[in-house]
Design an enzyme around this catalytic site. Structure first.
Site, mmCIF file in Angstrom:
data_model
loop_
_atom_site.group_PDB
_atom_site.id
_atom_site.type_symbol
_atom_site.label_atom_id
_atom_site.label_comp_id
_atom_site.label_asym_id
_atom_site.label_seq_id
_atom_site.Cartn_x
_atom_site.Cartn_y
_atom_site.Cartn_z
ATOM 1 N N ALA C 248 -5.033 -31.852 -16.410
ATOM 2 C CA ALA C 248 -4.854 -31.653 -14.967
ATOM 3 C C ALA C 248 -5.999 -30.834 -14.363
ATOM 4 O O ALA C 248 -6.875 -30.333 -15.073
ATOM 5 C CB ALA C 248 -3.513 -30.990 -14.699
ATOM 6 N N HIS C 249 -5.930 -30.687 -13.055
ATOM 7 C CA HIS C 249 -6.988 -30.027 -12.290
ATOM 8 C C HIS C 249 -7.221 -28.587 -12.735
ATOM 9 O O HIS C 249 -6.296 -27.862 -13.053
ATOM 10 C CB HIS C 249 -6.667 -30.053 -10.799
ATOM 11 C CG HIS C 249 -5.362 -29.416 -10.434
ATOM 12 N ND1 HIS C 249 -5.257 -28.119 -10.033
ATOM 13 C CD2 HIS C 249 -4.121 -29.920 -10.425
ATOM 14 C CE1 HIS C 249 -4.000 -27.853 -9.767
ATOM 15 N NE2 HIS C 249 -3.280 -28.921 -10.003
ATOM 16 N N ASN C 250 -8.506 -28.222 -12.754
ATOM 17 C CA ASN C 250 -8.934 -26.844 -13.038
ATOM 18 C C ASN C 250 -8.682 -26.401 -14.469
ATOM 19 O O ASN C 250 -8.793 -25.219 -14.781
ATOM 20 C CB ASN C 250 -8.279 -25.840 -12.072
ATOM 21 C CG ASN C 250 -8.761 -26.027 -10.654
ATOM 22 O OD1 ASN C 250 -8.242 -26.852 -9.923
ATOM 23 N ND2 ASN C 250 -9.781 -25.297 -10.275
ATOM 24 N N SER C 268 -4.882 -25.684 -14.386
ATOM 25 C CA SER C 268 -5.471 -24.349 -14.493
ATOM 26 C C SER C 268 -5.290 -23.701 -15.859
ATOM 27 O O SER C 268 -5.536 -22.503 -16.008
ATOM 28 C CB SER C 268 -4.917 -23.412 -13.411
ATOM 29 O OG SER C 268 -5.221 -23.914 -12.130
#
Lengths: 355, 355, 355
Positions: C248-250, C268
């Site tokens: 997922a993102h980050n 994250s």
């Protein structure tokens, strides 16, 4: 490895202040080309400070410009340019929206691409190279279909919808307005239906239904949504699905429900409104999940769930019960020891009493 | 949102009766353009009634036409047109098959598409725009390769096989006759094999084998099947795989085995015939699963399983044991309380006895 | 079904011996066109014998040629041609590498393909038909981009990287040298970020970051890696991801970490170096996993893990604790019986004592 700096915009502080109707404090000529969190600030980027908890970062941030609320009073000297606005968080969000829209601004029909002569397309279409629109399909206004995306026959796509590279929309699918379908997503593949034959092999049950996706839906990369056997698999308004999710034939997902990656929902299950699912949740077929249900990650659901419940675990339990159960679960070896100890003590006691 | 009515056929009741060698009772001129379940019937659709349990629905259905068995005697007045046939379920199924075949009737080579000059293709090929057939590949008769599908080099594809939009077949794969490969499926990607080096990094082990898919196999959307390191990953005759499944290098899946979505099978595992797996099952590498094995959803299998077993849970247990275990599992907090209570009572008893 | 023999090379024993600087014993003219394990040997294939445990197979193998160590002394008569080399395992590995490189030797730009005029490409590019390179992207030397792959705008791709058919690289992604991105993988799709509105619907949070993939990374088929909301999702040097994984993102994945199929990592989360994950692991967002962490298959991780730990189970436990816990878990029904038995006995004892 050569790592380029990513440039998503190129503005001076003064330009940004003008757009946001704010005022500059510091060097109005400093340029920014990207955004960053104030705690990870980099030169040439713009950050914001809204939550007072983060104020300490503004004194050491390497960002070049920080959006702050009008009433912000620094307690120490600052090395950054400030832009004062009414609401720093909202201003930042609207700036991001602007950059996002700007980045996705694409139009025109790249060649070669394929539009069947019986298909119709609306105003301001972007059609990437190698994209395909099949027979009798109707594409609304301001739609963006990226390269190598596939739109089959008799498909309807509403206005302002974006279909990213290589997404595949099978025949007869209906997709609403303002939807985003990410790369590699597959909409309308055959439901998984087979009738066993006497020799142990299977006969395919024709899958003649379709998928209906209502407005404002976002479908993640490589997510798959099967068509109904008869009728429609329905994804209602405002649903947000993450990547690599499986929605089986004849399911219905209620308004504004959100699901994290790798969730699987088996056939004919009805999911209510405003549900929230963690990653890798699995839900059996032919059951009903109410409204406002929250399901924790990796939960296995095999029975219907009433509205407003929060469940976790496999098998799914009320969150309170699940948390208690898992605490005990982790102590099972000690519990067995205690049990054995009790048995021993009881035996001694008995033999004493009898002795 | 504009939602169009889906039209999958356009026949009068009399035409359908003629095709099915049945007789019409009611309006022979009423038209139907889709099918529906009798309990969800809509005007303009055709339903069937075979199971007497559903008879109550025929008196209130909104379907325009219902297929019934010859000997059906309505107990009340009917508002629908009937078509009487020998076996309503079989007649309905054969009608669906007909519509399905009709819908998938495609032929011709759309342009632009790519066929390497050393490749060969059979009679009645459908090749969609932007589809690719690589060097020395051999494609059988009546094969349909949808837009943007990729067939690499030295691939063999048997007769009547359908490869949907954007499916990717790596070099050297062999695919049988009457197979269906859904959109986004990847056949023959490199097995996941790496040898650790002393510095903690990895050396790729070349993956030189291939994938062999026998006849009558269906592979779901975005499912991935890796090639063997050496030799072949083999999917035997009649296997049906749902969406988003991972079959690793050197696996073998036996005849007529069916797996639901999001199952993962690690490398070199052999799965027997006529297995049935629920969704999100995980199976370790280098083990053997016998014939006729059933595995419940989300089960984690780390040891070989003998034929004719049904297992569930993580770790996998015989279904009976699993169901009993999960009943107790859900009562763990109470069980701990009981245990604590017992400890207390025993302590009291002891102190009394000793006191 | 017609099953062709797969041919991956065509050499005589003498040619191979010359290449490996070895010596032939037996028929130097016998040809081999593939490799096989010595225990599964087939005529026309080449095997190797390095581990003495496998020596028994050399007397019955059907392989035509076997690589052996110089000092190998057969104990029985042999029917195969031998090639004696210094190190049979290394020689076999270098032969596989050679065949692999030979098989992947492709160059030239097939037509039609799409290179935006503002993009730049390096020496010895292979660009398959229907592949796309967008605005301002920079592609290094000796890069292979297979048919129907998508490279968006402002993408950077390092030297010697291979992007297989239909992989999709969103705008602004940065990919290192010597990487392999398999078919259907999606790099840089929008992170899953939505802000709830008062009416229960969601506002999309623009995802303006990118994905950075360092050198020597391999990404499996249909794996998805989301871009960061701001900043970068980072996959570090030497990482190997299997198929159908969600990052997922980050997120940040440390050097030389390897993950098996169907793993999901929420937003994250920072993963350290040299981690190894089994299939279907799920990891929550906003946590930190140290270096050298091993996570067993299907484990659910919701809290940070320190370096050098090995964990298993849901919830994740130290491997030793997990194994003990699962042993007891499987005996829960018996344990409950014991507990009930104890209760009964204690009751009897009490009543005796009191009686």
């Amino acid at each position: 490895m050569h790592r380029a700096k990513k440039i998503i915009m190129d503005f001076k502080a003064q330009n940004i202040a003008d757009f946001l109707q704010g005022t500059v404090e510091g060097d109005a000529n400093v340029s920014v080309n990207n955004v960053s969190k104030i705690e990870d600030g980099k030169p040439g980027t713009l950050s914001f400070l809204a939550n007072p908890k983060y104020e300490k970062f503004i004194y050491e941030t390497k960002s070049s410009v920080v959006l702050v609320n009008k009433d912000f009073h620094p307690e120490k000297e600052l090395n950054v340019t400030l832009i004062r606005v009414d609401d720093a968080y909202q201003a930042f969000a609207s700036l991001l929206d602007l950059v996002d829209q700007f980045q996705k601004q694409k139009s025109g029909v790249e060649q070669p691409s394929f539009i069947d002569e019986s298909a119709s397309t609306g105003k301001d279409l972007y059609l990437g190279a190698f994209a395909y629109i099949g027979m009798s399909s109707k594409v609304g206004d301001n739609v963006k279909i990226y390269p190598q995306a596939f739109v089959g026959s008799n498909v309807i796509i509403g206005d302002n919808t974006i279909i990213f590279a290589g997404a595949k929309i099978y025949d007869n699918s209906i997709i609403g307005s303002n939807c985003i379908i990410h790369a590699g997503a597959v909409i309308g593949s055959d439901g998984f239906g087979f009738a066993p034959k006497e020799d142990g092999s299977y006969r395919k049950i024709p899958q003649l239904g379709n998928v209906v996706i209502e407005d404002d839906v976002e479908i993640g990369a490589n997510t798959t949504i099967d068509c109904a056997t008869m009728g429609s698999t329905i994804i209602k308004k405002g649903v947000k699905l993450d990547n690599l999710i499986q929605i089986a034939h004849n399911c219905e997902v209620g308004e504004n429900t959100v699901m994290a990656a790798l969730v699987g929902i088996a056939g004919s299950t009805k999911v209510g409104k405003n549900n929230m699912y963690g990653g890798q949740v699995g839900i059996s077929g032919h059951i009903t999940i109410g409204d406002n249900v929250k399901i924790g990650p990796m939960t296995g659901v095999s029975n219907s769930i009433k509205s407003d419940k929060t469940v976790l675990g496999t098998p799914a339990m009320d969150i309170d019960q699940a948390l208690k159960t898992y605490v005990v679960f982790r102590r099972l070896p000690q519990m067995r020891e205690q049990l054995n100890e009790l048995k021993k003590e009881l035996k001694e006691l008995k033999s004493k009493q009898e002795g």
